[in-house]
Design an enzyme around this catalytic site. Structure first.
Site, PDB file in Angstrom:
ATOM      1  N   GLY A  61      19.138 -19.922  38.907  1.00  0.00           N
ATOM      2  CA  GLY A  61      19.146 -18.616  39.595  1.00  0.00           C
ATOM      3  C   GLY A  61      17.722 -18.104  39.741  1.00  0.00           C
ATOM      4  O   GLY A  61      16.762 -18.804  39.402  1.00  0.00           O
ATOM      5  N   LEU A 117      16.489 -17.444  42.738  1.00  0.00           N
ATOM      6  CA  LEU A 117      16.121 -18.406  43.779  1.00  0.00           C
ATOM      7  C   LEU A 117      14.972 -17.911  44.653  1.00  0.00           C
ATOM      8  O   LEU A 117      14.851 -16.719  44.947  1.00  0.00           O
ATOM      9  CB  LEU A 117      17.342 -18.726  44.650  1.00  0.00           C
ATOM     10  CG  LEU A 117      18.561 -19.277  43.905  1.00  0.00           C
ATOM     11  CD1 LEU A 117      19.613 -19.765  44.899  1.00  0.00           C
ATOM     12  CD2 LEU A 117      18.197 -20.392  42.942  1.00  0.00           C
ATOM     13  N   HIS A 118      14.130 -18.871  45.075  1.00  0.00           N
ATOM     14  CA  HIS A 118      12.976 -18.568  45.923  1.00  0.00           C
ATOM     15  C   HIS A 118      12.773 -19.729  46.893  1.00  0.00           C
ATOM     16  O   HIS A 118      13.622 -20.644  46.957  1.00  0.00           O
ATOM     17  CB  HIS A 118      11.730 -18.318  45.054  1.00  0.00           C
ATOM     18  CG  HIS A 118      11.483 -19.386  44.025  1.00  0.00           C
ATOM     19  ND1 HIS A 118      11.191 -20.686  44.344  1.00  0.00           N
ATOM     20  CD2 HIS A 118      11.532 -19.356  42.658  1.00  0.00           C
ATOM     21  CE1 HIS A 118      11.029 -21.409  43.252  1.00  0.00           C
ATOM     22  NE2 HIS A 118      11.245 -20.623  42.197  1.00  0.00           N
ATOM     23  N   HIS A 162      13.361 -23.347  45.709  1.00  0.00           N
ATOM     24  CA  HIS A 162      14.767 -23.766  45.711  1.00  0.00           C
ATOM     25  C   HIS A 162      15.230 -24.026  47.155  1.00  0.00           C
ATOM     26  O   HIS A 162      15.955 -24.977  47.423  1.00  0.00           O
ATOM     27  CB  HIS A 162      15.651 -22.689  45.081  1.00  0.00           C
ATOM     28  CG  HIS A 162      15.306 -22.372  43.657  1.00  0.00           C
ATOM     29  ND1 HIS A 162      14.640 -21.226  43.293  1.00  0.00           N
ATOM     30  CD2 HIS A 162      15.545 -23.041  42.504  1.00  0.00           C
ATOM     31  CE1 HIS A 162      14.485 -21.206  41.974  1.00  0.00           C
ATOM     32  NE2 HIS A 162      15.015 -22.299  41.475  1.00  0.00           N
ATOM     33  N   ASP A 199       8.726 -29.254  38.144  1.00  0.00           N
ATOM     34  CA  ASP A 199       9.156 -29.570  36.775  1.00  0.00           C
ATOM     35  C   ASP A 199       9.198 -31.088  36.656  1.00  0.00           C
ATOM     36  O   ASP A 199      10.268 -31.694  36.561  1.00  0.00           O
ATOM     37  CB  ASP A 199      10.526 -28.943  36.510  1.00  0.00           C
ATOM     38  CG  ASP A 199      10.479 -27.437  36.695  1.00  0.00           C
ATOM     39  OD1 ASP A 199       9.942 -26.755  35.820  1.00  0.00           O
ATOM     40  OD2 ASP A 199      10.942 -26.939  37.745  1.00  0.00           O
ATOM     41  N   VAL A 239       6.549 -26.286  46.101  1.00  0.00           N
ATOM     42  CA  VAL A 239       6.218 -25.257  47.092  1.00  0.00           C
ATOM     43  C   VAL A 239       5.296 -24.245  46.411  1.00  0.00           C
ATOM     44  O   VAL A 239       5.557 -23.822  45.269  1.00  0.00           O
ATOM     45  CB  VAL A 239       7.493 -24.564  47.616  1.00  0.00           C
ATOM     46  CG1 VAL A 239       7.141 -23.458  48.603  1.00  0.00           C
ATOM     47  CG2 VAL A 239       8.414 -25.584  48.259  1.00  0.00           C
ATOM     48  N   SER A 262       7.702 -19.887  41.171  1.00  0.00           N
ATOM     49  CA  SER A 262       8.549 -19.982  39.978  1.00  0.00           C
ATOM     50  C   SER A 262       9.262 -18.649  39.808  1.00  0.00           C
ATOM     51  O   SER A 262       8.678 -17.596  40.100  1.00  0.00           O
ATOM     52  CB  SER A 262       7.669 -20.264  38.755  1.00  0.00           C
ATOM     53  OG  SER A 262       8.379 -19.986  37.573  1.00  0.00           O
TER      54      SER A 262
HETATM   55  P1  AMP Z   1      15.164 -23.736  38.131  1.00  0.00           P
HETATM   56  O1  AMP Z   1      16.075 -22.731  38.757  1.00  0.00           O
HETATM   57  O2  AMP Z   1      13.867 -23.205  37.693  1.00  0.00           O
HETATM   58  O3  AMP Z   1      15.858 -24.594  37.103  1.00  0.00           O
HETATM   59  O4  AMP Z   1      14.826 -24.735  39.321  1.00  0.00           O
HETATM   60  C1  AMP Z   1      15.833 -25.424  40.007  1.00  0.00           C
HETATM   61  C2  AMP Z   1      15.206 -26.570  40.750  1.00  0.00           C
HETATM   62  O5  AMP Z   1      14.244 -26.049  41.666  1.00  0.00           O
HETATM   63  C3  AMP Z   1      14.452 -27.518  39.819  1.00  0.00           C
HETATM   64  O6  AMP Z   1      14.690 -28.854  40.241  1.00  0.00           O
HETATM   65  C4  AMP Z   1      13.018 -27.114  40.011  1.00  0.00           C
HETATM   66  O7  AMP Z   1      12.108 -28.154  39.774  1.00  0.00           O
HETATM   67  C5  AMP Z   1      13.014 -26.711  41.474  1.00  0.00           C
HETATM   68  N1  AMP Z   1      11.876 -25.825  41.754  1.00  0.00           N
HETATM   69  C6  AMP Z   1      11.517 -24.707  41.083  1.00  0.00           C
HETATM   70  N2  AMP Z   1      10.366 -24.196  41.586  1.00  0.00           N
HETATM   71  C7  AMP Z   1       9.993 -25.027  42.584  1.00  0.00           C
HETATM   72  C8  AMP Z   1       8.892 -25.058  43.484  1.00  0.00           C
HETATM   73  N3  AMP Z   1       7.928 -24.136  43.458  1.00  0.00           N
HETATM   74  N4  AMP Z   1       8.824 -26.058  44.383  1.00  0.00           N
HETATM   75  C9  AMP Z   1       9.790 -27.019  44.430  1.00  0.00           C
HETATM   76  N5  AMP Z   1      10.857 -27.047  43.603  1.00  0.00           N
HETATM   77  C10 AMP Z   1      10.960 -26.071  42.700  1.00  0.00           C
END
Ligand code: AMP
Length: 301
Positions: free
Chosen positions: A31, A33-34, A37, A150, A176, A185
């Site tokens: 969650g 989300l940006h 995502h 990540d 991104v 993030s």
């Molecule tokens: P999270 O919600 O932080 O667990 O992220 C979900 C997915 O989105 C994970 O596979 C992250 O690596 C990916 N993600 C998070 N931030 C970025 C970003 N800036 N660029 C690309 N993928 C991302």
């Protein structure tokens, strides 16, 4: 878009789609989300018939209750982004469905989870792999999408999928970034203005070390000193790690010299900015290494 909040429902829907011969893309998220995502979702949409996004703030991957409590995620905003991006199914995971009563069946990847973030976040990857395994069982995706932001997580999940003989492809998506280079993030929303000003030091440090490597300096200690030196220019940051490792195994290079490893080289940093943990990395792929070693005889020597 269909919003689903029970495990058995998403399982039934995805089983139905599979029977109808549809390919399934899956994007697991916490969650908040940006655009990062969104880029995973877009790639999934371009490669699969149907896209499932899970939004589940997995408590087992957090190291402190306060980090979990203040995690900036809002279901209404997350669902709006999913809708905008053309997601077919948004699964809002529930703790009682996933962390079932008397839960005790953890999924753990061993060696890859020890260095880097694993060394500072005990149990974190065990929480990630266990929940990703559960979600994979519910969704049974043809392709699952993970961000290179990540990097270690992406490697760990890829390993789990291979080791457990899952019939799914793990797709890795480039990081991104904001215009100033800061990796997007969810936690960036927690940064104070001063901490946000300090955040570009991570990508600055990584770029400096990458340039040094590209010029043919394959000495790991020098590269790590370069990372630390650049991070130290921002006194607000407290460095957790700054490392140069084999990008396939995440192991240190033997003899402290970067070699033409199969998976390339990973430059990775983690730092705290006033209580917010930031991570970033640059992956120098084998082909990039080879082109820099052609232009310099010293790399790997
Ligand atoms: P999270 O919600 O932080 O667990 O992220 C979900 C997915 O989105 C994970 O596979 C992250 O690596 C990916 N993600 C998070 N931030 C970025 C970003 N800036 N660029 C690309 N993928 C991302």
């Amino acid at each position: 878009m269909r919003v689903i909040s029970r495990a058995h429902e998403i399982q039934a829907w995805t089983a139905c789609l599979r029977r109808a011969g549809r390919s399934l893309g899956f994007v697991p998220t916490l969650g908040g989300l940006h655009e990062g995502h969104a880029s995973l979702i877009r790639l999934a949409r371009s490669e699969c018939d149907k896209v499932v996004v899970s939004v589940y703030l997995n408590p087992t991957q957090f190291n402190s209750p306060s980090d979990l409590e203040r995690y900036p995620a809002r279901a209404d905003e997350d669902l709006a982004l999913c809708e905008r991006e053309g997601v077919d199914f948004a699964y809002l995971g529930r703790r009682e469905d996933l962390l079932v009563d008397r839960f005790q069946s953890w999924v753990e990847v061993e060696r890859l989870t020890r260095p880097l973030c694993g060394a500072f976040r005990p149990g974190h990857f065990r929480g990630v792999t266990t929940v990703v395994a559960q979600l994979f069982h519910l969704v049974r995706p043809d392709r699952a999408y993970f961000g290179l932001k990540d990097f270690q997580q992406a490697r760990v999940v890829s390993r789990m999928v291979r080791d457990l003989l899952w019939d799914a492809e793990v797709r890795l998506v480039p990081t991104v970034r904001e215009p100033d280079g800061v990796a997007l993030s969810s936690r960036n929303r927690l940064l104070s203005p001063a901490a946000r000003n300090a955040a570009p030091a991570l990508i600055r440090a990584l770029s400096r070390a990458r340039d040094r490597l590209a010029r043919g300096d394959g000495d790991v200690a020098a590269l790590e000193a370069c990372l630390r030196g650049a991070l130290a220019e921002e006194p607000l940051l407290k460095v957790e790690y700054a490392e140069v490792v084999d990008a396939e195994t995440l192991d240190p290079f033997p003899d402290g010299k970067v070699t033409e490893a199969d998976g390339g080289v990973l430059l990775a940093v983690a730092a705290w900015a006033e209580g917010v943990r930031l991570i970033d990395n640059v992956w120098v792929r084998p082909e990039d290494l080879r082109s820099s070693s052609r232009s310099s005889a010293t790399l790997g020597s």
